[in-house]
Design an enzyme around this catalytic site. Structure first.
Site, PDB file in Angstrom:
ATOM      1  N   ASP A 101       0.826  -1.082  -0.065  1.00 49.86           N
ATOM      2  CA  ASP A 101      -0.038   0.122   0.115  1.00 49.86           C
ATOM      3  C   ASP A 101       0.926   1.366   0.074  1.00 49.86           C
ATOM      4  OD1 ASP A 101      -2.640   1.116   0.065  1.00 49.86           O
ATOM      5  OD2 ASP A 101      -2.380   1.717   2.526  1.00 49.86           O
ATOM      6  N   PHE A 152     -10.455   0.550  -0.553  1.00 46.56           N
ATOM      7  CA  PHE A 152     -10.143  -0.142   0.605  1.00 46.56           C
ATOM      8  C   PHE A 152     -10.702  -1.678   0.546  1.00 46.56           C
ATOM      9  CE2 PHE A 152      -9.950  -1.644   5.083  1.00 46.56           C
ATOM     10  CZ  PHE A 152      -8.734  -1.567   5.248  1.00 46.56           C
ATOM     11  N   ARG A 165     -11.572 -10.910   7.720  1.00 46.35           N
ATOM     12  CA  ARG A 165     -10.311 -11.638   7.132  1.00 46.35           C
ATOM     13  C   ARG A 165     -10.697 -13.254   6.772  1.00 46.35           C
ATOM     14  NH1 ARG A 165      -5.500  -9.233   8.889  1.00 46.35           N
ATOM     15  NH2 ARG A 165      -5.529  -8.224  11.311  1.00 46.35           N
TER      16      ARG A 165
HETATM   17  P1  IMP Z   1       1.711  -0.295   4.030  1.00 50.55           P
HETATM   18  O1  IMP Z   1       0.836   0.858   3.867  1.00 50.55           O
HETATM   19  O2  IMP Z   1       2.099  -0.653   2.465  1.00 50.55           O
HETATM   20  O3  IMP Z   1       2.781  -0.371   4.920  1.00 50.55           O
HETATM   21  O4  IMP Z   1       0.664  -1.393   4.404  1.00 50.55           O
HETATM   22  C1  IMP Z   1       0.224  -1.686   5.693  1.00 50.55           C
HETATM   23  C2  IMP Z   1      -0.688  -2.514   6.233  1.00 50.55           C
HETATM   24  O5  IMP Z   1      -1.872  -1.896   5.844  1.00 50.55           O
HETATM   25  C3  IMP Z   1      -0.840  -3.711   5.121  1.00 50.55           C
HETATM   26  O6  IMP Z   1      -0.057  -4.984   5.237  1.00 50.55           O
HETATM   27  C4  IMP Z   1      -2.140  -4.135   5.451  1.00 50.55           C
HETATM   28  O7  IMP Z   1      -2.326  -4.734   6.646  1.00 50.55           O
HETATM   29  C5  IMP Z   1      -2.850  -2.572   5.608  1.00 50.55           C
HETATM   30  N1  IMP Z   1      -3.614  -2.413   4.423  1.00 50.55           N
HETATM   31  C6  IMP Z   1      -3.264  -1.493   3.377  1.00 50.55           C
HETATM   32  N2  IMP Z   1      -4.163  -1.188   2.496  1.00 50.55           N
HETATM   33  C7  IMP Z   1      -5.447  -1.912   3.075  1.00 50.55           C
HETATM   34  C8  IMP Z   1      -6.723  -2.462   2.402  1.00 50.55           C
HETATM   35  O8  IMP Z   1      -6.933  -2.020   1.420  1.00 50.55           O
HETATM   36  N3  IMP Z   1      -7.604  -3.232   3.206  1.00 50.55           N
HETATM   37  C9  IMP Z   1      -7.031  -3.864   4.253  1.00 50.55           C
HETATM   38  N4  IMP Z   1      -5.712  -3.617   4.833  1.00 50.55           N
HETATM   39  C10 IMP Z   1      -4.793  -2.611   4.333  1.00 50.55           C
END
Ligand code: IMP
Ligand code: MG
Length: 180
Positions: A101, A152, A165
């Protein structure tokens, strides 16, 4: 409570087909390398379990758990809650993640594991949301299941407030569900 799902982004069948493809591809590329698959908890568990069943070569399973410091999510300050148990020195390591993300989690995880001096280190993510990438992120996925739009998503391991989940598909959560 599943009324909060707007639409199915990826069906169970689409996901299963793609995960099998990824497992087949990595089975070929990692044959004879006895790789260690490091899953980043908890979002990855459903993807991990499906992937590993279709990986046809000898390999090792491991997990780590990272968390953001309370209240500083957006700055990407992370800490290791539980480290891997295997000695990764000289091993071929593949990080498995649910979603790429902002990139902060994988940036942190990648450099944390690199310090353990693996022979190689790659990233395999089920989902990639490139529109969300934060500035300064240097890592990128080597293997991606699906590139998805900036929505999301929940299900197939991914949560909103620890729910959803267990859905076997990936759904889009209604904005009202998390904006209120
Ligand atoms: P990051 O922002 O790339 O560090 O992602 C961090 C964490 O945010 C991921 O491992 C997911 O657990 C959560 N995350 C990011 N985008 C989503 C989404 O669209 N749905 C659910 N969890 C998300
Ligand atoms: Mg996660």
């Amino acid at each position: 409570m599943f009324d909060d799902i707007n639409e199915v982004l990826l069906s169970e069948e689409q996901i299963q087909t793609r995960v099998r493809e990824l497992a087949r591809q990595l089975s070929a590329e990692y044959a004879g390398k006895d790789p260690v698959f490091v899953g980043v908890l908890k979002g990855v568990v459903v993807f991990y379990a499906d992937f590993i069943k279709h990986f046809t070569e000898p390999c090792q399973m491991d997990f780590m758990w990272i968390s953001s410091y309370a209240g500083t999510n957006s700055t990407g300050k992370m800490t290791v809650k539980q480290d891997v148990s295997a000695d990764l020195k000289g091993r071929h390591v593949v990080i498995l993640e649910d979603i790429f993300d902002t990139g902060h989690s994988l940036e942190y995880t990648y450099h944390h594991l690199l310090e353990k001096q693996p022979a190689s280190l790659k990233i395999c993510t089920l989902l990639d949301k490139p529109a969300r990438r934060a500035p300064g992120i240097t890592v990128k996925p080597d293997y991606t299941g699906f590139v998805i739009p900036n929505q999301f998503v929940v299900g197939y391991g991914l949560d909103f407030n620890e729910h959803y989940r267990n859905l076997p598909f990936l759904g889009v959560l209604k904005p009202e569900a998390y904006e209120s």
